[in-house]
Design a protein around this motif. Structure first.
Motif: not given
Length: 218
Positions: A113-115, A124-125, A129-131, A177-178
Motif C-alpha cells: 500500500h505504501e509503495r 506520500p509513503s 511504516v515500511v521500515a 515493491a522496490p
C-alpha cells in the motif's frame, strides 16, 4: 449449474485468492466489481462488515475468504485442494492463519500500500511504516523458504493445497515493491551468509505466473 458471482474489487488480495481457486478448478463465474458500491446499502446487504470478497451461488450467499474457498473446494471437489490427512490439513490451516496474521498485514497493508497504492493517489509513503514491516517480512520469507526447500513445489511438499492460494497473492503483489525486488535479487548470491536470498519463494511466484494462473484470474 447455478450461476456463481464473486463480488469484490480487482486489486483485493483476498478476492484474488477466491478467483485463483475458481480459475484453477476451471469453474466459470461472473465477477462483480463492488468498488463503486463499497459501504453502500447494496454492499452491506451482502456483507454487513463492509468487506470483500463475497460469493453468491444461486440462492446461497457467503462471505469471508476461508468460508468461500472451503465451500468451493467441497462443492467442486476436482481437483481437491484440501489434504486427506488430518495432520496435513492442520499444516494447511496453519499456513492460512499465518498468511492472514503475518504475511498479508506486512506485505500488503504496510509495504505494498505504501509503495504501490498510495503514490497512485498522491499520498506520500510513510517510511516508518515500511521500515517496521520489513523485518517481519524477512521472518515470513525465511519460514516460506524453508518450507519450499529441497525441491518442494508447494508449501505442503508435493501437494497443492488452499495454503498455496493464500500465499501467492500476497507474495506476488509484494514482489513489485522496490524492497521486495532487492530481497529476491539477493537470492542469486553465492554467499552462504546472505541469509536474505529467496530463490525458492521467487521460483514459486514465477512458476505460477508462467502457468498463467494469475493472468487468467485477473
Amino acid at each position: 449449474m447455478s450461476e456463481l458471482i464473486v463480488y469484490g474489487f480487482p486489486r483485493s488480495t483476498f478476492v484474488n485468492i477466491v478467483r485463483l481457486v475458481l480459475t484453477h478448478k476451471e469453474v466459470p463465474y461472473t465477477f462483480h466489481d463492488l468498488e463503486p458500491e463499497m459501504g453502500k446499502p447494496s454492499h452491506l446487504a451482502l456483507h454487513p462488515f463492509n468487506r470483500v470478497p463475497i460469493l453468491q451461488h444461486g440462492d446461497f450467499t457467503v462471505y469471508e475468504t476461508s468460508a468461500i474457498v472451503t465451500y468451493l473446494d467441497e462443492t467442486f471437489p476436482n481437483p481437491s485442494l484440501q489434504p486427506k490427512s488430518v495432520r496435513d490439513r492442520a499444516r494447511m490451516n496453519q499456513w492460512i492463519s499465518a498468511v492472514n496474521s503475518y504475511y498479508y498485514p506486512y506485505m500488503i497493508y504496510h509495504v505494498s500500500h505504501e509503495r504501490n497504492v498510495f503514490p497512485e493517489l498522491g499520498i506520500p509513503s510513510d517510511e516508518k511504516v515500511v521500515a517496521h514491516a520489513l523485518p517481519k517480512i524477512e521472518v515470513g520469507l525465511t519460514v516460506a523458504e524453508r518450507a519450499l526447500a529441497h525441491g518442494n513445489e508447494y508449501l505442503l511438499g508435493s501437494e497443492l493445497s488452499l495454503a498455496d492460494f493464500y500465499f501467492l497473492p500476497s507474495t506476488y503483489s509484494f514482489s513489485f515493491a522496490p524492497e521486495a525486488k532487492a530481497m529476491f535479487a539477493k537470492g542469486q548470491s553465492t554467499n552462504p551468509e546472505d541469509y536474505r536470498g529467496r530463490p525458492n519463494s521467487l521460483s514459486v511466484i514465477r512458476r505460477w505466473y508462467d502457468r498463467e494462473v494469475i493472468v487468467r484470474a485477473s
